[in-house]
Enzyme design. Sequence first.
Site, mmCIF file in Angstrom:
data_model
loop_
_atom_site.group_PDB
_atom_site.id
_atom_site.type_symbol
_atom_site.label_atom_id
_atom_site.label_comp_id
_atom_site.label_asym_id
_atom_site.label_seq_id
_atom_site.Cartn_x
_atom_site.Cartn_y
_atom_site.Cartn_z
ATOM 1 N N TYR A 289 0.837 -1.208 0.000
ATOM 2 C CA TYR A 289 0.000 0.000 0.000
ATOM 3 C C TYR A 289 0.871 1.258 0.000
ATOM 4 O O TYR A 289 1.607 1.520 0.954
ATOM 5 C CB TYR A 289 -0.914 -0.005 1.222
ATOM 6 N N TYR A 339 -5.431 5.214 -7.670
ATOM 7 C CA TYR A 339 -5.787 5.010 -6.264
ATOM 8 C C TYR A 339 -7.223 4.540 -6.184
ATOM 9 O O TYR A 339 -8.157 5.322 -6.132
ATOM 10 C CB TYR A 339 -5.606 6.332 -5.517
#
Lengths: 385, 135
Positions: A289, A339
């Site tokens: 992440y 994203y």
Amino acid sequence: MYALRNKYAIAGIGWTDFSKKSGRTVRSLASQACINAIADAGLKVSDIDGFVSFNFNDSVPAISVATEIGVPAARYANDFLSGGNAANMIVLTAAAVIEAGLAETVLCYRAMNGRSGFRLGGGRDLSAYNITQFTAPFGWITYPQAMAMWCRRHMIEYGTNAEQLGEIAVTFRKNAEKNERAMQRDPISMADYMNSRMIVEPFRMLDICLETDGACAVLVTSAERARDMKRKPVYISGGAYGGGPDQGEDLFDALRWPDHSHNYAKYIADDLWRSAGMGPKDIDIAQIYDCFTYSIIMQLEGLGFCKEGEGGPFVQGGRIAPGGELPLNTAGGLLSEGYIHGLNHVIEAVQQLRGEAGVRQVPDIETCLTTAGAMTCGSAMVLRN
Amino acid sequence: MTYAKPLPVVDVETRPFWDACREGKLKIQRCANCGHKRFPPTFYCPKCNSPEHEWIESSGHGRVFSWIVVRHPVPREVYAADVPYVVALIELDEGVRIASNIVGIEPEKVTANMPVRVIFKPVTPEITLPIFEPA
């Protein structure tokens, strides 16, 4: 601990275009990703009986997607009030839901107009209620501002520097060049990184992920059923979700967090590796992440790929590039691909493990780590083919 | 001119803190049962779960634990005139951390562990913000 090792699998994946302006409703984006995942698995809409999603900023409730695509009986639908920390947790939850007999074939999705609609990076509600009354009045409002505070701490304690952060940004952009899904495919150099605009010291523009309109969906079912479906199953070998003490009152709050050089990863590492029966050395590639460059460093340290404080040097010298010891974020990551709140990392993991990643395929891999979250709580999975 | 920046929405748990700021005092909670000092305010003590607490005055002195320099204003119309500005996590001498601004120093000159002390900045008749300067 996780008793479901390799018992459940990802049998389908779907996504939409990633853009700055979808011109579509979030619901239709979610529906498209779900329809695509169902088709990818070779199933029909009527085979779906469960949904799990998360909706920290904009999203749409699972029942609205079930309604739009015409699922006849959604036996399970859960929308977690969570952010990027949940992008792996929802997949683990799907497996648990199936194990519990609440559903058989579950779609996990994340959908957002993250650029043209509600901009998560652009600020928050300026009314400073609850915990934000102790942060926002001082002009501490956005996520880049939040994570920059963590990053500075690592620099203070370990001497982590801009070149190390830059190597992450440059490496992931190079991966994105080979990914037709990616929003940012123009090459960048270390000089470009250094010269990119300082947004909130110590973060430059290129330390910060993109804002994206789009959706991703992942179809989870039992390994046994997945083996009869269209695609090669990708097995969920293990996973963990959580964080340490003092996780705070919302996803921004880290006022009481003990150590800003380390995030949730160090607290879930033991659970993660024990659940999978593996360790860092067993991981071929990873999708970590990367809402910010710095979050990579904390997770590499926390999960034991290197010692505490050595995450900066670890990412240098090509180690995290294709052909390196641990290729990371092979699609370009949240920094360059887009994203979708971390669920796009799971899509890429599945493509790589199926051997379907085309020009960016990392050869001969069996395992891929995925992670989700950057601050006080998060989730991670070990996937294998 | 109206104050355009975020203002604390004071609630039943935090009112003593903000009332004290208006009087030029920085206060934190101390558990009346186990003595644990805590900030931000909560109803229960995280160590012993007692709801009984007292508000004690902090020395107002602490050190910079971490800091950022905001250069890109968000929202622009609210912070354009303020950048660059420093937001810091400050570890008070009492052992709790508080987020605030550091003023009275060039942003480039802020350093880790730098000693700072609280000053009070009234921004509305109701709200006074505790901010910090080099000690």
